[in-house]
Design an enzyme around this catalytic site. Structure first.
Site, mmCIF file in Angstrom:
data_model
loop_
_atom_site.group_PDB
_atom_site.id
_atom_site.type_symbol
_atom_site.label_atom_id
_atom_site.label_comp_id
_atom_site.label_asym_id
_atom_site.label_seq_id
_atom_site.Cartn_x
_atom_site.Cartn_y
_atom_site.Cartn_z
ATOM 1 N N PRO A 176 0.832 -1.213 0.000
ATOM 2 C CA PRO A 176 0.000 0.000 0.000
ATOM 3 C C PRO A 176 0.869 1.266 0.000
ATOM 4 C CG PRO A 176 -0.220 -1.192 2.084
ATOM 5 C CD PRO A 176 0.693 -1.993 1.221
ATOM 6 N N GLU A 177 0.659 2.114 -0.979
ATOM 7 C CA GLU A 177 1.349 3.405 -1.049
ATOM 8 C C GLU A 177 0.381 4.481 -0.557
ATOM 9 O OE1 GLU A 177 3.238 4.234 -4.798
ATOM 10 O OE2 GLU A 177 3.688 2.143 -5.170
#
Ligand code: ZN
Length: 274
Positions: free
Chosen positions: A2-3
């Protein structure tokens, strides 16, 4: 992994479901995910605290508590957060369960167990989580060509590696670094300090624009989110270069190439990006 975009989606989904709720029992199945304080103190200190809201800094989520304490978390590679009814079937690799008022639970699931929690007391300085070292937020108006110029000048590396450097800009990972450089028309392997004033200005504009676009493409409902176990991102079909190596460039039709740049797989168009 997850960014910023995915972490923001998680924040948007989870916050309205848990804000105002009071934490009851906290169950830690894997003490290694509690970085500070001890898992035992973490559970004791959180019990009875009301959650006021969730903010984001880079890829971190910060849970505000009424006492002024804050619970910080980083999902790292494979972490996810779910809000479930009390009796909802338990996922494999559920490491922390927060019982919340209203008969719901906040659950932290992470197959690779790299995700971490920190509890920072009211008035205590956060020297533990790594937030203090983060660079500017991508949506901060201070992210200008001048900011990038001075940050890049100090680092002798590629523009791609600089975008991934959390001490320059917080929250960008491999996916969105590829997308931002494509949207900016800049080759990822260019030395960051070789960028012209004009290129720096384009980059400063495209960073928030691309991230905002993918956040908007990631919109989902709490029901969809839960059904997808927090992993069913909606924006994947909108990627223009990431994961498209060997396919035609969506702008010029040239074949997109894939190379390791800054230690990470990078997809780019040899025609559009100079
Ligand atoms: Zn192209």
């Amino acid at each position: 992994m997850p960014e910023l975009v995915e972490v923001e989606t998680i924040r948007e989904i989870v916050e309205p479901q848990i804000a105002g709720h009071v934490i009851g029992k906290v169950t830690v199945n894997n003490p290694a995910v509690i970085a500070c304080p001890s898992a035992e103190a973490f559970c004791t200190l959180l019990r009875g605290q009301r959650i006021t809201g969730i903010t984001r800094r880079g890829k971190y989520l910060i849970f505000g508590l009424e006492s002024g304490d804050r619970m910080i978390m980083h999902l790292r590679m494979t972490g996810s957060l779910l809000v479930t009814p009390q009796n909802y079937p338990l996922e494999k690799h559920t490491h922390v369960i927060f019982d919340l008022s209203g008969d719901i639970q906040l659950r932290f699931i992470d197959p690779r167990r790299f995700g971490r929690f920190w509890l920072i007391r009211s008035g205590q300085e956060d020297t533990e989580s790594g937030i203090a070292k983060l660079g500017i937020e991508p949506f901060d108006p201070g992210l200008t060509a001048e900011y990038l110029k001075s940050a890049f000048a100090k680092r002798k590396k590629s523009v791609k590696a600089c975008l991934l450097d959390q001490e320059i800009i917080a929250g960008i990972g491999n996916i969105y670094a590829c997308e931002i450089l494509f949207a900016s028309g800049i080759r990822p392997d260019r030395s960051a300090c070789s960028l012209s004033e004009k290129e720096l200005a384009v980059l400063a504009e495209k960073i928030p624009e691309v991230l905002k676009y993918f956040i908007s493409r990631n919109k989902t409902t709490p029901e969809q989110y839960l059904a997808g176990k927090g992993w069913d991102y909606q924006n994947t079909p909108w990627f223009r270069v990431y994961g498209h190596e060997g396919k035609p460039c969506p702008v010029c039709g040239a074949t997109l190439v894939h190379e390791k740049i800054g230690g990470r797989g990078t997809t780019w168009c040899p025609h559009c990006q100079n």
